[in-house]
Scaffold this motif. Structure first.
Motif, mmCIF file in Angstrom:
data_model
loop_
_atom_site.group_PDB
_atom_site.id
_atom_site.type_symbol
_atom_site.label_atom_id
_atom_site.label_comp_id
_atom_site.label_asym_id
_atom_site.label_seq_id
_atom_site.Cartn_x
_atom_site.Cartn_y
_atom_site.Cartn_z
ATOM 1 N N ILE A 77 0.871 -1.174 0.000
ATOM 2 C CA ILE A 77 0.000 0.000 0.000
ATOM 3 C C ILE A 77 0.906 1.221 0.000
ATOM 4 O O ILE A 77 1.677 1.425 0.939
ATOM 5 C CB ILE A 77 -0.900 0.019 1.249
ATOM 6 N N GLY A 78 0.831 2.008 -1.071
ATOM 7 C CA GLY A 78 1.688 3.186 -1.151
ATOM 8 C C GLY A 78 0.870 4.440 -0.941
ATOM 9 O O GLY A 78 0.605 4.862 0.179
ATOM 10 N N CYS A 79 0.420 5.020 -2.046
ATOM 11 C CA CYS A 79 -0.242 6.331 -1.969
ATOM 12 C C CYS A 79 -1.712 6.223 -1.603
ATOM 13 O O CYS A 79 -2.313 7.179 -1.133
ATOM 14 C CB CYS A 79 -0.109 7.047 -3.306
ATOM 15 N N GLU A 80 -2.324 5.078 -1.861
ATOM 16 C CA GLU A 80 -3.766 4.867 -1.660
ATOM 17 C C GLU A 80 -4.637 5.752 -2.535
ATOM 18 O O GLU A 80 -5.818 5.936 -2.260
ATOM 19 C CB GLU A 80 -4.163 5.084 -0.189
ATOM 20 N N THR A 81 -4.061 6.368 -3.552
ATOM 21 C CA THR A 81 -4.876 7.253 -4.395
ATOM 22 C C THR A 81 -4.768 6.886 -5.872
ATOM 23 O O THR A 81 -4.951 7.731 -6.736
ATOM 24 C CB THR A 81 -4.457 8.730 -4.210
ATOM 25 N N SER A 82 -4.466 5.666 -6.168
ATOM 26 C CA SER A 82 -4.314 5.126 -7.532
ATOM 27 C C SER A 82 -3.285 5.858 -8.387
ATOM 28 O O SER A 82 -3.371 5.879 -9.596
ATOM 29 C CB SER A 82 -5.660 5.000 -8.266
ATOM 30 N N ILE A 83 -2.281 6.419 -7.740
ATOM 31 C CA ILE A 83 -1.197 7.073 -8.477
ATOM 32 C C ILE A 83 0.046 6.180 -8.523
ATOM 33 O O ILE A 83 0.632 5.972 -9.584
ATOM 34 C CB ILE A 83 -0.812 8.431 -7.810
ATOM 35 N N CYS A 84 0.478 5.618 -7.377
ATOM 36 C CA CYS A 84 1.846 5.103 -7.268
ATOM 37 C C CYS A 84 2.035 3.699 -7.823
ATOM 38 O O CYS A 84 3.140 3.326 -8.187
ATOM 39 C CB CYS A 84 2.331 5.152 -5.825
ATOM 40 N N GLY A 85 0.967 2.895 -7.866
ATOM 41 C CA GLY A 85 1.084 1.570 -8.474
ATOM 42 C C GLY A 85 1.722 0.501 -7.613
ATOM 43 O O GLY A 85 1.875 -0.637 -8.063
ATOM 44 N N ALA A 86 2.072 0.808 -6.356
ATOM 45 C CA ALA A 86 2.683 -0.213 -5.489
ATOM 46 C C ALA A 86 1.728 -1.384 -5.262
ATOM 47 O O ALA A 86 2.155 -2.504 -5.012
ATOM 48 C CB ALA A 86 3.085 0.408 -4.151
ATOM 49 N N CYS A 87 0.429 -1.124 -5.344
ATOM 50 C CA CYS A 87 -0.587 -2.140 -5.045
ATOM 51 C C CYS A 87 -1.002 -2.924 -6.287
ATOM 52 O O CYS A 87 -1.992 -3.654 -6.250
ATOM 53 C CB CYS A 87 -1.803 -1.476 -4.425
ATOM 54 N N THR A 88 -0.266 -2.770 -7.392
ATOM 55 C CA THR A 88 -0.660 -3.425 -8.651
ATOM 56 C C THR A 88 -0.670 -4.954 -8.514
ATOM 57 O O THR A 88 0.288 -5.551 -8.019
ATOM 58 C CB THR A 88 0.307 -3.020 -9.786
ATOM 59 N N VAL A 89 -1.763 -5.559 -8.945
ATOM 60 C CA VAL A 89 -1.861 -7.019 -9.058
ATOM 61 C C VAL A 89 -2.481 -7.316 -10.423
ATOM 62 O O VAL A 89 -2.942 -6.396 -11.111
ATOM 63 C CB VAL A 89 -2.744 -7.641 -7.942
ATOM 64 N N LEU A 90 -2.480 -8.591 -10.812
ATOM 65 C CA LEU A 90 -3.174 -8.956 -12.045
ATOM 66 C C LEU A 90 -4.549 -9.488 -11.693
ATOM 67 O O LEU A 90 -4.687 -10.331 -10.805
ATOM 68 C CB LEU A 90 -2.404 -10.042 -12.812
ATOM 69 N N MET A 91 -5.570 -8.946 -12.366
ATOM 70 C CA MET A 91 -6.927 -9.469 -12.179
ATOM 71 C C MET A 91 -7.373 -9.970 -13.547
ATOM 72 O O MET A 91 -7.436 -9.188 -14.495
ATOM 73 C CB MET A 91 -7.839 -8.359 -11.665
ATOM 74 N N ASN A 92 -7.643 -11.259 -13.648
ATOM 75 C CA ASN A 92 -7.932 -11.895 -14.938
ATOM 76 C C ASN A 92 -6.873 -11.511 -15.980
ATOM 77 O O ASN A 92 -7.195 -11.220 -17.127
ATOM 78 C CB ASN A 92 -9.342 -11.531 -15.413
ATOM 79 N N GLY A 93 -5.634 -11.458 -15.539
ATOM 80 C CA GLY A 93 -4.513 -11.217 -16.448
ATOM 81 C C GLY A 93 -4.196 -9.754 -16.704
ATOM 82 O O GLY A 93 -3.195 -9.436 -17.331
ATOM 83 N N GLU A 94 -5.060 -8.836 -16.238
ATOM 84 C CA GLU A 94 -4.821 -7.411 -16.469
ATOM 85 C C GLU A 94 -4.298 -6.741 -15.208
ATOM 86 O O GLU A 94 -4.795 -7.004 -14.106
ATOM 87 C CB GLU A 94 -6.125 -6.710 -16.870
ATOM 88 N N ALA A 95 -3.326 -5.846 -15.392
ATOM 89 C CA ALA A 95 -2.769 -5.122 -14.244
ATOM 90 C C ALA A 95 -3.799 -4.118 -13.726
ATOM 91 O O ALA A 95 -4.370 -3.341 -14.498
ATOM 92 C CB ALA A 95 -1.491 -4.400 -14.661
#
Lengths: 289, 158
Positions: free
Chosen positions: B37-55
């Motif tokens: 959990i980085g910025c919590e504002t959908s800016i930093c991307g630290a929380c990126t995961v793949l959902m059905n193959g999409e980031a």
């Protein structure tokens, strides 16, 4: 950052969604990709009692051609639009606009309909919708109606959609012969939103004069608008470099520009002229090609 | 509300509050703390995961929106015998991290890039990382790490 509690609904058809939206009225917010609503809920700028998640409505994810027009389901994502072969060929302005939005992760989730219904003054889509004279279909339990893009954006984060209505379809004309389009944007370096964005579609006559031109501008004022003064200066004229500069100088006439820490009103006014001119130049280049 | 998801290949079923964010679900319910959990504002991307193959940015999704989905987190890239994925190996070989906080998100964003475009140019790599911020290194080593992986994977997409 955690949203306030809410009741969650996940309809599986548009009919079920409109029924829920009609029952719950102003107590409910519609959730599409969630990239506008969820940030507001996390900041508690929005705290709806009910959230109706449209994410399961596969029926609203299409992009298809229909007699000189293209119809896009409101839940088509920005990525679907940027990577659509149909749009890249027949309405490149939409694919080009989609590519300028946010970042890859945001474009995977964010939707055309969700972004339009949110009507952020710095959103990218309104400029293209205005330049294309898009028609937007609102569906409710009572029926459906089509709204012209010009009438859709009412003000800061507000649209012509009534409570209970769901934006279902966006219809745009395909690019005619001797025409070109372009979207140029000054991107906010942190948020990626449009400090200023200009979308242009232009059609040339056989003699090379401007037969039609439509210019949508976003980011400058409380809502996106058509740069009607610029269009008037150009229609019927030969697009010389000097005429483009002079016409584009009117890009923010009659608009009260937004001002914030990043860009003053005066700066936004200036940027509007620069980006409208650049988008015009690129669109004309494509129209001649 | 009851949700069913597959995380890194394993099926789960959990009762969650509708307002629970996917990133909190992954970390606090599923115990997979590799997703940051980085910025919590959908800016930093630290929380990126793949959902059905999409980031996707899991701080800007509700866990209930993932109902029925297949999720891949950084933990899911490592083979069962502990062998690193070429992207993980690439970050090691090319020193693609200092503090490592952004790394899981960087790797999953890069994973999507290589699945869509197995032989990206440097500028394509940089563009694919627009949604991920690193505050230590600058991006040069990260770009090299992804090039290393693309080379190692030889244009394959898995």
């Amino acid at each position: 950052m955690i949203p306030e509690p809410f009741e969650y609904h996940a309809p599986h058809s548009l009919a079920e969604a409109t029924r829920l939206a009609s029952e719950l009225g102003e107590q409910a917010k519609l959730l599409a990709g969630g990239h506008s609503l969820l940030p507001m809920m996390k900041l508690r700028l929005a705290a709806p009692r009910h959230v109706i998640d449209l994410g399961h409505l596969q029926e609203l994810r299409y992009i298809r051609e229909a007699e000189e027009k293209i119809e896009i389901g409101a839940l088509a994502t920005h990525f679907q639009i940027e990577s659509s072969a149909l749009l890249n060929e027949k309405c490149p302005l939409l694919a080009d606009t989609a590519r300028e939005i946010g970042d890859p992760q945001v474009r995977n989730r964010g939707t055309l309909g969700g972004s339009l219904a949110h009507a952020d003054p710095a959103g990218d889509w309104p400029a293209a919708m205005l330049a294309l004279d898009a028609e937007l279909q609102a569906v409710s339990a009572q029926g459906e109606r089509w709204i012209a893009a010009r009438d859709f954006f009412v003000g800061l984060m507000s649209t012509a959609l009534a409570p209970g209505e769901i934006l279902a379809t966006i219809r745009v004309p395909t690019l005619p012969a001797r025409s070109g389009d372009a979207y140029f944007k000054f991107r906010h370096p942190a948020s990626g939103f449009a400090v200023v964005g200009a979308a242009v579609r232009v059609k040339l006559s056989e003699a090379g004069h401007i037969e039609q031109v439509a210019i949508g501008v976003t980011g400058v004022g409380a809502k996106a608008y058509r740069a009607a003064d610029v269009e008037r200066e150009l229609v019927g004229k030969s697009p010389t470099a000097r005429r483009l500069v002079e016409a584009a100088a009117h890009a923010a006439d009659g608009v009260e520009p937004n001002a914030d820490l990043f860009a003053s009103a005066e700066y936004r006014h200036h940027l509007a002229a620069v980006y409208v001119r650049q988008a015009l130049e690129r669109a004309l280049e494509k129209a001649r090609a | 509300m009851n949700i069913r998801v597959r995380i890194n290949g394993a099926a789960r079923e959990d009762e969650v509050e509708p307002r629970l964010l996917l990133v909190h679900y992954l970390r606090d319910v599923a115990g997979l703390t590799g997703t940051h959990i980085g910025c919590e504002t959908s800016i930093c991307g630290a929380c990126t995961v793949l959902m059905n193959g999409e980031a996707v940015k899991s701080c800007t999704l509700l866990a209930v929106q993932a109902d029925g989905a297949e999720i891949t987190t950084i933990e899911g890239l490592t083979a069962e015998d502990g062998r690193l994925h070429p992207l993980q190996q690439g970050f090691w070989e090319e020193h693609g991290l200092q503090c490592g906080f952004c790394t899981p998100g960087m790797i999953l964003a890069a994973h999507q890039l290589l699945s869509r475009n197995p032989r990206p140019s440097r500028s394509e790599i940089r563009r694919a990382l627009e949604g991920n911020l690193c505050r230590c290194t600058g991006y040069q080593h990260i770009v090299k790490a992804i090039e290393w992986a693309a080379e190692k994977m030889g244009g394959s997409t898995s």
